[in-house]
Design a protein around this motif. Structure first.
Motif, short mmCIF file in Angstrom:
data_model
loop_
_atom_site.label_atom_id
_atom_site.label_comp_id
_atom_site.label_asym_id
_atom_site.label_seq_id
_atom_site.Cartn_x
_atom_site.Cartn_y
_atom_site.Cartn_z
N VAL A 10 0.84 -1.20 0.00
CA VAL A 10 0.00 0.00 0.00
C VAL A 10 0.88 1.25 0.00
O VAL A 10 0.60 2.21 -0.73
CB VAL A 10 -0.96 0.00 1.21
CG1 VAL A 10 -1.67 1.33 1.35
CG2 VAL A 10 -1.96 -1.13 1.10
N LEU A 11 1.93 1.25 0.78
CA LEU A 11 2.83 2.41 0.83
C LEU A 11 3.51 2.63 -0.52
O LEU A 11 3.71 3.77 -0.94
CB LEU A 11 3.87 2.24 1.93
CG LEU A 11 3.31 2.18 3.36
CD1 LEU A 11 4.44 1.96 4.36
CD2 LEU A 11 2.51 3.42 3.69
N GLN A 12 3.84 1.55 -1.21
CA GLN A 12 4.43 1.68 -2.54
C GLN A 12 3.42 2.26 -3.52
O GLN A 12 3.76 3.11 -4.34
CB GLN A 12 4.92 0.32 -3.03
CG GLN A 12 6.05 -0.24 -2.19
CD GLN A 12 6.36 -1.70 -2.52
OE1 GLN A 12 5.79 -2.28 -3.44
NE2 GLN A 12 7.26 -2.29 -1.76
N TYR A 13 2.18 1.81 -3.45
CA TYR A 13 1.13 2.31 -4.34
C TYR A 13 0.84 3.79 -4.07
O TYR A 13 0.46 4.52 -4.98
CB TYR A 13 -0.16 1.52 -4.20
CG TYR A 13 -0.12 0.11 -4.73
CD1 TYR A 13 0.78 -0.30 -5.73
CD2 TYR A 13 -0.99 -0.84 -4.24
CE1 TYR A 13 0.80 -1.59 -6.20
CE2 TYR A 13 -0.98 -2.15 -4.72
CZ TYR A 13 -0.09 -2.51 -5.69
OH TYR A 13 -0.08 -3.80 -6.17
N LEU A 14 0.97 4.22 -2.82
CA LEU A 14 0.69 5.61 -2.46
C LEU A 14 1.83 6.57 -2.81
O LEU A 14 1.61 7.77 -2.89
CB LEU A 14 0.38 5.73 -0.97
CG LEU A 14 -0.98 5.24 -0.51
CD1 LEU A 14 -1.05 5.24 1.01
CD2 LEU A 14 -2.09 6.09 -1.11
N TYR A 15 3.03 6.06 -3.00
CA TYR A 15 4.18 6.91 -3.26
C TYR A 15 3.92 7.81 -4.46
O TYR A 15 3.39 7.35 -5.45
CB TYR A 15 5.42 6.04 -3.50
CG TYR A 15 6.68 6.86 -3.66
CD1 TYR A 15 7.36 7.30 -2.54
CD2 TYR A 15 7.14 7.21 -4.92
CE1 TYR A 15 8.49 8.08 -2.69
CE2 TYR A 15 8.28 7.98 -5.07
CZ TYR A 15 8.94 8.41 -3.95
OH TYR A 15 10.06 9.19 -4.09
N VAL A 98 -7.06 -2.35 -4.22
CA VAL A 98 -6.32 -1.47 -3.30
C VAL A 98 -5.48 -0.47 -4.10
O VAL A 98 -5.43 0.72 -3.76
CB VAL A 98 -5.46 -2.29 -2.33
CG1 VAL A 98 -4.54 -1.39 -1.51
CG2 VAL A 98 -6.34 -3.15 -1.42
N GLN A 99 -4.87 -0.94 -5.17
CA GLN A 99 -4.08 -0.04 -6.00
C GLN A 99 -4.96 1.07 -6.59
O GLN A 99 -4.56 2.23 -6.63
CB GLN A 99 -3.39 -0.80 -7.12
CG GLN A 99 -2.49 0.07 -7.96
CD GLN A 99 -1.72 -0.71 -9.00
OE1 GLN A 99 -2.04 -1.85 -9.32
NE2 GLN A 99 -0.68 -0.10 -9.53
N MET A 104 -6.54 6.83 -6.56
CA MET A 104 -7.55 7.86 -6.31
C MET A 104 -7.08 8.82 -5.22
O MET A 104 -7.27 10.04 -5.32
CB MET A 104 -8.88 7.22 -5.95
CG MET A 104 -9.48 6.43 -7.11
SD MET A 104 -10.88 5.41 -6.63
CE MET A 104 -12.17 6.65 -6.63
N ILE A 105 -6.44 8.28 -4.19
CA ILE A 105 -5.90 9.11 -3.10
C ILE A 105 -4.81 10.03 -3.66
O ILE A 105 -4.80 11.23 -3.36
CB ILE A 105 -5.36 8.22 -1.96
CG1 ILE A 105 -6.52 7.50 -1.25
CG2 ILE A 105 -4.53 9.04 -0.97
CD1 ILE A 105 -6.10 6.34 -0.38
#
Length: 114
Positions: A10-15, A98-99, A104-105
């Motif tokens: 999740v942290l990788q996807y949010l980067y 989740v990705q 979207m975030i």
């Protein structure tokens, strides 16, 4: 404080977004700009509830559920009806859903977060 969180992808996807991580409710809350955006839960107790919870507001719940995932389970984690979208780790496309939420975030979708 540093935590070993579940679903660290999740942290990788949010980067490059860097959420503040806080242990809460037996889960890990991810916060951006003071808003709780996600809860990550992975535990041996009631494993059917393991996965990622996407925070939203009741007025956005239906539309966001249709875009991310429409679960047959409702969660009122903080007492707010229709404010958490549950993405179960048991779904075949769990990481893909989740990705999508993370994208979207990153794009600043105002419907995510509370």
């Amino acid at each position: 404080m540093s935590y070993q969180i579940p679903y660290d992808f999740v942290l990788q996807y949010l980067y490059p977004v860097r959420p503040h991580v806080q242990k809460m409710l037996g889960c890990y809350g991810l916060f951006v700009n003071g808003k709780n955006i996600l809860l990550l839960r992975e535990t041996d107790v009631n494993p059917e509830f393991n996965g990622v919870f996407v925070a939203t507001q009741p007025e956005f719940f239906e539309a966001l559920s249709n875009e991310l995932h429409h679960s047959h389970m409702e969660f009122d984690i903080d007492g707010s009806h229709h404010s958490w979208i549950f993405i179960s780790e048991d779904l075949d496309d769990f990481q893909g859903k989740v990705q999508k939420a993370c994208e979207m975030i990153k794009q600043g979708d105002e419907r995510i977060g509370k």
